[in-house]
Design a protein around this motif. Structure first.
Motif, mmCIF file in Angstrom:
data_model
loop_
_atom_site.group_PDB
_atom_site.id
_atom_site.type_symbol
_atom_site.label_atom_id
_atom_site.label_comp_id
_atom_site.label_asym_id
_atom_site.label_seq_id
_atom_site.Cartn_x
_atom_site.Cartn_y
_atom_site.Cartn_z
ATOM 1 N N VAL A 1 -50.587 0.530 -62.052
ATOM 2 C CA VAL A 1 -49.775 -0.112 -61.008
ATOM 3 C C VAL A 1 -49.648 0.817 -59.804
ATOM 4 C CG1 VAL A 1 -47.497 -1.033 -60.434
ATOM 5 C CG2 VAL A 1 -48.518 -1.540 -62.666
ATOM 6 N N LEU A 2 -49.399 2.093 -60.064
ATOM 7 C CA LEU A 2 -49.280 3.063 -58.974
ATOM 8 C C LEU A 2 -50.591 3.169 -58.206
ATOM 9 C CD1 LEU A 2 -47.662 5.249 -57.508
ATOM 10 C CD2 LEU A 2 -48.317 6.856 -59.314
ATOM 11 N N ASP A 3 -51.694 3.225 -58.921
ATOM 12 C CA ASP A 3 -53.005 3.320 -58.279
ATOM 13 C C ASP A 3 -53.260 2.107 -57.386
ATOM 14 O OD1 ASP A 3 -55.588 4.301 -57.714
ATOM 15 O OD2 ASP A 3 -56.447 3.181 -59.399
ATOM 16 N N ALA A 4 -52.960 0.919 -57.892
ATOM 17 C CA ALA A 4 -53.176 -0.293 -57.095
ATOM 18 C C ALA A 4 -52.341 -0.265 -55.820
ATOM 19 C CB ALA A 4 -52.843 -1.525 -57.929
ATOM 20 N N GLY A 5 -51.085 0.118 -55.938
ATOM 21 C CA GLY A 5 -50.215 0.164 -54.769
ATOM 22 C C GLY A 5 -50.666 1.182 -53.746
ATOM 23 N N LEU A 6 -51.092 2.348 -54.215
ATOM 24 C CA LEU A 6 -51.536 3.399 -53.293
ATOM 25 C C LEU A 6 -52.854 3.033 -52.625
ATOM 26 C CD1 LEU A 6 -50.636 6.577 -55.389
ATOM 27 C CD2 LEU A 6 -49.410 5.648 -53.425
ATOM 28 N N ARG A 7 -53.764 2.397 -53.371
ATOM 29 C CA ARG A 7 -55.015 1.946 -52.754
ATOM 30 C C ARG A 7 -54.723 0.925 -51.658
ATOM 31 N NH1 ARG A 7 -59.848 3.197 -55.995
ATOM 32 N NH2 ARG A 7 -59.209 4.026 -58.025
ATOM 33 N N MET B 1 -47.457 6.781 -74.058
ATOM 34 C CA MET B 1 -48.826 6.831 -73.531
ATOM 35 C C MET B 1 -49.284 5.465 -73.041
ATOM 36 S SD MET B 1 -50.805 9.519 -76.012
ATOM 37 C CE MET B 1 -50.224 11.212 -76.143
ATOM 38 N N ALA B 2 -48.939 4.418 -73.766
ATOM 39 C CA ALA B 2 -49.269 3.065 -73.316
ATOM 40 C C ALA B 2 -48.530 2.745 -72.022
ATOM 41 C CB ALA B 2 -48.918 2.058 -74.406
ATOM 42 N N LYS B 3 -47.259 3.114 -71.964
ATOM 43 C CA LYS B 3 -46.475 2.884 -70.746
ATOM 44 C C LYS B 3 -47.058 3.670 -69.576
ATOM 45 C CE LYS B 3 -42.068 1.993 -73.125
ATOM 46 N NZ LYS B 3 -40.702 2.521 -73.408
ATOM 47 N N ALA B 4 -47.468 4.905 -69.846
ATOM 48 C CA ALA B 4 -48.022 5.745 -68.778
ATOM 49 C C ALA B 4 -49.286 5.126 -68.198
ATOM 50 C CB ALA B 4 -48.315 7.141 -69.309
ATOM 51 N N ALA B 5 -50.159 4.616 -69.066
ATOM 52 C CA ALA B 5 -51.398 4.009 -68.582
ATOM 53 C C ALA B 5 -51.109 2.809 -67.691
ATOM 54 C CB ALA B 5 -52.265 3.598 -69.766
ATOM 55 N N LEU B 6 -50.139 2.008 -68.079
ATOM 56 C CA LEU B 6 -49.794 0.821 -67.295
ATOM 57 C C LEU B 6 -49.163 1.216 -65.958
ATOM 58 C CD1 LEU B 6 -49.849 -2.234 -67.330
ATOM 59 C CD2 LEU B 6 -47.644 -2.221 -68.519
ATOM 60 N N GLU B 7 -48.223 2.154 -65.999
ATOM 61 C CA GLU B 7 -47.590 2.600 -64.756
ATOM 62 C C GLU B 7 -48.611 3.229 -63.819
ATOM 63 O OE1 GLU B 7 -43.587 4.901 -64.304
ATOM 64 O OE2 GLU B 7 -45.212 6.377 -64.112
ATOM 65 N N ALA C 1 -44.595 0.612 -58.523
ATOM 66 C CA ALA C 1 -44.709 1.476 -59.703
ATOM 67 C C ALA C 1 -43.366 2.009 -60.169
ATOM 68 C CB ALA C 1 -45.660 2.637 -59.408
ATOM 69 N N HIS C 2 -42.442 2.245 -59.235
ATOM 70 C CA HIS C 2 -41.131 2.761 -59.624
ATOM 71 C C HIS C 2 -40.329 1.747 -60.445
ATOM 72 C CE1 HIS C 2 -41.229 6.533 -57.352
ATOM 73 N NE2 HIS C 2 -41.884 5.868 -56.423
ATOM 74 N N GLN C 3 -40.760 0.485 -60.434
ATOM 75 C CA GLN C 3 -40.070 -0.545 -61.211
ATOM 76 C C GLN C 3 -40.630 -0.675 -62.627
ATOM 77 O OE1 GLN C 3 -40.890 -3.815 -58.529
ATOM 78 N NE2 GLN C 3 -38.833 -3.713 -57.640
ATOM 79 N N VAL C 4 -41.760 -0.028 -62.899
ATOM 80 C CA VAL C 4 -42.409 -0.216 -64.195
ATOM 81 C C VAL C 4 -41.572 0.368 -65.326
ATOM 82 C CG1 VAL C 4 -44.426 0.333 -65.601
ATOM 83 C CG2 VAL C 4 -44.716 -0.332 -63.200
ATOM 84 N N ALA C 5 -41.165 1.619 -65.211
ATOM 85 C CA ALA C 5 -40.397 2.251 -66.293
ATOM 86 C C ALA C 5 -39.116 1.481 -66.617
ATOM 87 C CB ALA C 5 -40.093 3.703 -65.950
#
Length: 376
Positions: free
Chosen positions: A105-111, A96-102, A81-85
């Motif tokens: 990605v963060l949710d997937a990694g944490l799960r 807002m679009a960027k936030a939803a995507l990040e 997720a830190h690579q998304v921005a």
């Protein structure tokens, strides 16, 4: 973590009651959801944009378009997720679009790692105090009825939407009826510099704050207004990054900051804003954008950070929806519990999600050159 594809899904969810602000009235929440699929897990994000570019320049259809054309293809090679921005930085705006995507990605990694959103962000509380935002009603008696219902439900703080012609008298009526409750107002940029004397009329009511009275780009005007009224000024639309927060604080343009993760590009930037404000002794609170349970779960995790000193707009699910797409968040003693499961800690209920879905698109993420060469 290799991203294999992204699903964009638009849902439409009727609101329990019309929600009116100076921007207009909403009866249905149209939300763009983002699902990121990896080899280990999938994650969800929610775009805070509305159906029209009124709160900000973003709106749901534009968000879906920029995600499809530019942002999702830029995920090739992203592993964290830190690579998304950084990967999306070449594309201007569309926070807002960027936030939803990040977030997805963060949710997937944490799960995949078995870590909760709260743990990842630095949460220190298991539950957070909740306020509620009250839109403009057709009359003051109607407003008093609505406020009374929310206080009876247990909400710890009331926020009133205001605009010219609907400000001093509604606030006076609420204060006189309900006494020393935690009370604040939100102007959504409805006033101008010349309204300072009028806004000073709110000072006798002991408000927690007045939120975003002037245009979002008018930091100097907010600093001047802060010298002319005693009600603390809170900035919302003006704060789009940690740097913007630092500038506003340095100018004396605000004494409080509302952090909406979608507005600032995601939860990682939201945490940086929290840190900037905490370092300067400026309290923050978490704003809301009529989120479904997905966005609400993430907001609760953010609101559990130590610098969130005021109740936010993290209301229970039934404040907005009769049926949410996740298990509902229920108010208990004026608080909501912070999910402690992996990632967001909640997922959409498939049947409920299908009922409200109006469109969906699957976007495969193409491997980058290093993947083709066999690099992990």
């Amino acid at each position: 973590m290799k991203i294999t594809g992204v699903e964009l899904r638009t849902v439409e969810m009727p609101l329990v009651s019309p929600f009116r602000t100076s921007f207009g009235t909403e009866t249905v929440r149209q939300a763009l959801l983002v699902r990121v699929v990896t080899g280990e897990a999938e994650g969800w994000g929610e775009c805070g944009a509305g159906t029209a570019p009124q709160y900000s320049s973003e709106y749901t259809h534009a968000a879906a378009d920029v995600l499809t054309r530019f942002l999702v293809p830029a995920l090739a090679g992203v592993r964290h997720a830190h690579q998304v921005a950084p990967a999306l930085a070449t594309f201007k705006g569309h926070r807002m679009a960027k936030a939803a995507l990040e977030t997805a990605v963060l949710d997937a990694g944490l799960r995949a790692d078995g870590v909760s959103f709260g743990q990842a962000l630095g949460a220190v509380k298991e539950r957070v105090p909740c306020g509620v935002s009250v839109g403009i009603t057709e009359s003051i008696p109607a407003l008093l009825d609505v406020v009374g219902e929310y206080l009876d439900a247990g909400y710890l703080r009331i926020k009133l939407k205001i605009e010219p012609g609907w400000d001093i008298e509604p606030v006076r009526a609420v204060r006189e009826r309900f006494g020393d409750i935690l009370l604040q107002v939100d102007a959504n940029t409805a006033y101008r510099r010349g309204d300072a004397r009028h806004l000073a009329g709110l000072d006798p009511f002991g408000l927690l704050l007045i939120e975003q009275p002037l245009e979002e780009d008018d930091l100097i005007g907010h600093a001047e207004l802060a010298r002319r009224i005693t009600t603390p000024i809170c900035l919302d639309e003006s704060i789009v990054s940690a740097r913007a927060a630092a500038d506003a604080i340095a100018l004396g343009a605000c004494q409080v900051v509302n952090i909406k993760p979608g507005r600032v590009g995601g939860y990682l930037e939201a945490r940086r804003i929290h840190d900037v404000c905490a370092a300067n002794g400026v309290p923050v609170w978490c704003g809301g954008m009529l989120e479904t349970g997905l966005g609400r779960a993430a907001n609760l995790a953010l609101a559990a950070l130590p610098g969130f000193l005021l109740p936010g707009d993290t209301s229970a699910s039934d404040r907005y929806y009769r049926t949410d797409i996740t298990p509902p968040f229920r108010l208990e003693d004026g608080h909501l519990a912070v999910p402690d499961g992996p990632g967001l800690g909640v997922s959409p209920i498939p049947d409920l999600l299908e009922e409200v879905t109006v469109s969906g698109t699957w976007l495969p993420v193409q491997p980058d050159r290093q993947d083709n060469l066999g690099s992990s």
